[in-house]
Motif scaffolding. Structure first.
Motif, PDB file in Angstrom:
ATOM      1  N   LEU A  30      23.141 -12.247  16.720  1.00 61.92           N
ATOM      2  CA  LEU A  30      23.343 -12.994  15.175  1.00 61.92           C
ATOM      3  C   LEU A  30      23.556 -14.413  15.153  1.00 61.92           C
ATOM      4  CD1 LEU A  30      23.600 -12.810  12.058  1.00 61.92           C
ATOM      5  CD2 LEU A  30      26.003 -12.386  12.407  1.00 61.92           C
ATOM      6  N   SER A  31      24.097 -14.818  16.274  1.00 57.48           N
ATOM      7  CA  SER A  31      24.192 -16.097  16.452  1.00 57.48           C
ATOM      8  C   SER A  31      22.953 -17.062  16.567  1.00 57.48           C
ATOM      9  CB  SER A  31      25.059 -16.647  17.551  1.00 57.48           C
ATOM     10  OG  SER A  31      24.427 -16.266  18.915  1.00 57.48           O
ATOM     11  N   PHE A  32      21.862 -16.275  17.095  1.00 60.46           N
ATOM     12  CA  PHE A  32      20.688 -16.821  17.601  1.00 60.46           C
ATOM     13  C   PHE A  32      19.796 -16.901  16.109  1.00 60.46           C
ATOM     14  CE2 PHE A  32      21.394 -15.522  21.788  1.00 60.46           C
ATOM     15  CZ  PHE A  32      20.838 -16.839  22.363  1.00 60.46           C
ATOM     16  N   ALA A  33      20.097 -15.796  15.356  1.00 59.63           N
ATOM     17  CA  ALA A  33      19.281 -15.566  14.033  1.00 59.63           C
ATOM     18  C   ALA A  33      19.753 -16.838  13.173  1.00 59.63           C
ATOM     19  CB  ALA A  33      19.527 -14.258  13.359  1.00 59.63           C
ATOM     20  N   LEU A  34      21.123 -17.149  13.331  1.00 60.74           N
ATOM     21  CA  LEU A  34      21.483 -18.101  12.440  1.00 60.74           C
ATOM     22  C   LEU A  34      21.013 -19.518  12.738  1.00 60.74           C
ATOM     23  CD1 LEU A  34      25.180 -16.977  12.122  1.00 60.74           C
ATOM     24  CD2 LEU A  34      23.487 -16.691  10.559  1.00 60.74           C
TER      25      LEU A  34
ATOM     26  N   PRO B  57      20.222 -19.079   6.717  1.00 60.70           N
ATOM     27  CA  PRO B  57      21.454 -19.703   6.253  1.00 60.70           C
ATOM     28  C   PRO B  57      22.418 -18.284   6.394  1.00 60.70           C
ATOM     29  CG  PRO B  57      19.366 -20.121   4.789  1.00 60.70           C
ATOM     30  CD  PRO B  57      18.882 -19.374   5.686  1.00 60.70           C
ATOM     31  N   ILE B  58      23.738 -18.567   6.492  1.00 62.71           N
ATOM     32  CA  ILE B  58      24.471 -17.526   7.000  1.00 62.71           C
ATOM     33  C   ILE B  58      24.510 -16.778   5.963  1.00 62.71           C
ATOM     34  CG2 ILE B  58      26.602 -18.973   6.412  1.00 62.71           C
ATOM     35  CD1 ILE B  58      27.765 -17.585   8.984  1.00 62.71           C
ATOM     36  N   GLY B  59      24.570 -17.018   4.693  1.00 61.39           N
ATOM     37  CA  GLY B  59      24.979 -16.435   3.328  1.00 61.39           C
ATOM     38  C   GLY B  59      23.811 -15.297   3.257  1.00 61.39           C
ATOM     39  N   ILE B  60      22.786 -15.988   3.578  1.00 61.03           N
ATOM     40  CA  ILE B  60      21.246 -14.922   3.463  1.00 61.03           C
ATOM     41  C   ILE B  60      21.154 -14.133   4.611  1.00 61.03           C
ATOM     42  CG2 ILE B  60      18.839 -14.902   3.398  1.00 61.03           C
ATOM     43  CD1 ILE B  60      20.053 -16.494   1.040  1.00 61.03           C
ATOM     44  N   ALA B  61      21.611 -14.492   5.727  1.00 60.73           N
ATOM     45  CA  ALA B  61      21.587 -13.520   7.050  1.00 60.73           C
ATOM     46  C   ALA B  61      22.827 -12.370   6.704  1.00 60.73           C
ATOM     47  CB  ALA B  61      21.953 -14.208   8.191  1.00 60.73           C
TER      48      ALA B  61
END
Length: 110
Positions: free
Chosen positions: A47-51, A55-59
């Motif tokens: 998840l840290s790579f996806a962010l 945007p954190i809210g969307i993820a």
């Protein structure tokens, strides 16, 4: 696109971890407990790579909706846990909300 692949992998790891959480029997069984912790740690790492690009809210919205649906299906098929109509309707509303965010929000980075 790469960020969404990381997010999908993170979601899958979270699903594995959450599925094993019930099997840990309050962390009293070592192998399911180990699988739970490894899957969850891997999930947050991915998840840290996806962010980096989402945007954190969307993820988190995508993570939550996918997790709720997949864990509900696992609960149904593996643990024979049935959901009533209001529960299914609520889950559907969550999924609809995430679809609206992804289709119409300018906050989402595609």
């Amino acid at each position: 696109m790469k960020n969404y692949i990381f997010l999908a992998a993170a979601i899958l790891c979270e699903i594995v971890g959450t599925s094993f959480l019930k099997k840990t029997e309050q962390f009293s069984r070592p192998i399911p407990t180990f699988i739970f912790f490894v899957a969850m740690a891997t999930s947050f790492y991915l998840l840290s790579f996806a962010l980096k690009g989402i945007p954190i809210g969307i993820a988190y919205a995508i993570w939550s909706a996918a997790g709720i649906v997949l864990i509900s299906l696992i609960g149904y098929f593996v643990y024979e846990q049935r959901l009533d109509f209001p529960a299914v309707l609520g889950i559907a509303f969550i999924v609809i909300g995430v679809v609206i965010i992804n289709l119409f929000s300018k906050s989402n980075v595609h």
